[in-house]
Design an enzyme around this catalytic site. Structure first.
Site, PDB file in Angstrom:
ATOM      1  NE  ARG A  30      -3.841  -2.368   2.554  1.00 41.31           N
ATOM      2  CZ  ARG A  30      -3.832  -2.900   3.803  1.00 41.31           C
ATOM      3  NH1 ARG A  30      -3.808  -2.204   4.398  1.00 41.31           N
ATOM      4  NH2 ARG A  30      -4.909  -3.541   3.290  1.00 41.31           N
ATOM      5  NE  ARG A  35       7.638 -25.689   6.616  1.00 39.33           N
ATOM      6  CZ  ARG A  35       9.064 -26.232   6.864  1.00 39.33           C
ATOM      7  NH1 ARG A  35       9.408 -27.330   6.381  1.00 39.33           N
ATOM      8  NH2 ARG A  35       9.535 -25.390   7.313  1.00 39.33           N
TER       9      ARG A  35
END
Ligand code: UDP
Length: 389
Positions: free
Chosen positions: A184, A256
């Site tokens: 942003r 994971r």
């Protein structure tokens, strides 16, 4: 094709007591069916499980932070039926080389990192000047980062963190993982850009318990599913691991897993709920301070989790599907097997081997139940298997 309402009083088994099963179970129960939900763990809500820490009484996100955010108005209204949602905006900080910055990368991060006071337009041009424009169509995580934020920001905030999180080089990961995060050029530090965001007042486990609170839903905890059980039911919705359903006969899909190192502190340890650590030299990815997930509560003592990511071995809790080339090939084989089954629908994060946010899980569960309820024959249930590979 014309659909008729299925007869009432069918018996359904839902494996796993997370959002997928809770929502599908509730929808089917409300249409007059009998629901059995089984889960091998001793609690409902799957990896969204929250409980009170016995020492500090802080509500902890036992399997890591979960912040509810969505653009889907119906899903937002659905969860609000079962819990009060408190306003909560996810504002994440990250530490790199001993300095603290805000995430996602925003104008404050950029100005602080480069020691400047640029306007939005200046920062945009500056970051573009850092970007590697020779990369025309980025496909990997690393290419995406180098193309859009340049090497310095990538090295500080993404390279080390991603190596720790995924256990591989970012050039072996798809660009889609990084695309989850915005960049942003203003001072908005809201991690998400969805219309609705909040936290269930009493935690996710209480929310899921409310969804399951229906006279036709029977929940059996501490119970392992085995395929023979399926013969007692008209249909099974399976939200456990897809490869686990087939006893891993083709091999294991890669995940994971996370280890959490709990510690307590008198007072405020880090001043925010989530502090990431971008440096590869710090072995954990982030520290979560759980009392900040419930800012409407007041606690003197604090409980924190250091979060470590590693490869998931047999017996570990799977968290993040890896979805690299090898996993995708194996996934395709399991999908083939699943498609040949009658009477089983695979749903949710583990059942479809995708990294799903909670709102997407709930949306898919609502759609699955509704499509299913419209089918004439349980074996023809439209969503017999859905997965994007
Ligand atoms: N990421 C990173 N540094 C950060 C936060 C995120 O490198 O400080 C990367 C990491 O690879 C992660 C991905 O960006 O898996 C997506 O971030 P998100 O916050 O969506 O991660 P998740 O919700 O999967 O933990």
């Amino acid at each position: 094709m014309e659909f008729k309402e299925m007869k009432r009083g069918m018996k359904y088994c839902l494996v796993g007591a997370g959002f997928s099963s809770a929502v599908i179970g509730r929808e089917l129960a409300e249409c007059g069916h009998e629901i059995t939900i089984i889960d091998s763990r001793n609690h409902v809500a799957g990896n969204c499980h929250t409980e009170r820490d016995p020492e500090t009484n802080v509500l902890v996100h036992k399997y890591g932070p979960h912040i509810f955010h969505t653009d889907d108005q119906e899903v937002w209204e659905y969860v609000n039926r079962f819990s009060v949602f408190k306003p909560y905006v996810n504002r994440v900080k990250t530490t790199s080389k001993g300095l603290v910055y805000s995430l996602p990368i925003n104008l404050h991060t950029i100005n602080q990192f480069f020691g400047k006071s640029m306007s939005p337009d200046e920062a945009r041009s500056f970051v573009e000047s850092q970007a590697d424009t020779s990369i025309t169509s980025p496909t990997t995580f690393e290419e995406q980062a180098l193309r859009f934020i340049g090497k310095e920001l990538y090295d500080a905030f993404f390279k080390g963190y991603t190596e720790k999180q995924w256990g591989c080089h970012p050039s072996d990961l798809p660009a889609s993982i990084l695309k989850r995060l915005p960049v942003r050029f203003n001072y908005d530090d809201n991690y998400f850009f969805h219309r609705f965001q909040g936290m269930p007042e009493n935690g996710y486990t209480e929310l899921v318990k409310e969804i399951l609170d229906h006279p036709s839903i029977n929940v059996c905890l501490n119970k392992q599913f085995n395929r023979q059980d399926a013969t007692h039911y008209d249909h099974v919705f399976y939200s456990g691991p897809l490869d686990g359903y087939f006893d891993y006969e083709l091999g294991r899909l890669g995940y994971r897993t996370l280890d959490f190192e709990r510690f307590t502190y008198e007072g405020d340890y880090q001043g925010c709920a989530v502090m990431n650590y971008g440096d590869a030299s710090v072995p954990y990815t982030r520290i979560t301070e759980h009392k900040h997930f419930s800012p409407w509560e007041s606690h003197e003592a604090s409980v924190c989790y250091r979060e470590y990511s590693r490869a998931c071995k047999p017996g570990d809790i799977p968290y993040y599907p890896i979805r690299q080339v090898n996993e995708k090939a194996l996934l395709a084989q399991y999908v083939q097997k699943a498609k040949q089954l009658k009477g089983v629908t695979f749903v949710g994060r583990l059942g479809t081997y995708r990294y799903l946010d909670m709102d997407v899980t709930i949306r898919e569960a609502l759609d699955t139940a509704r499509r299913f309820l419209k089918c004439v024959d349980v074996n023809d249930a439209v969503p017999a298997f859905f997965v994007e590979t």
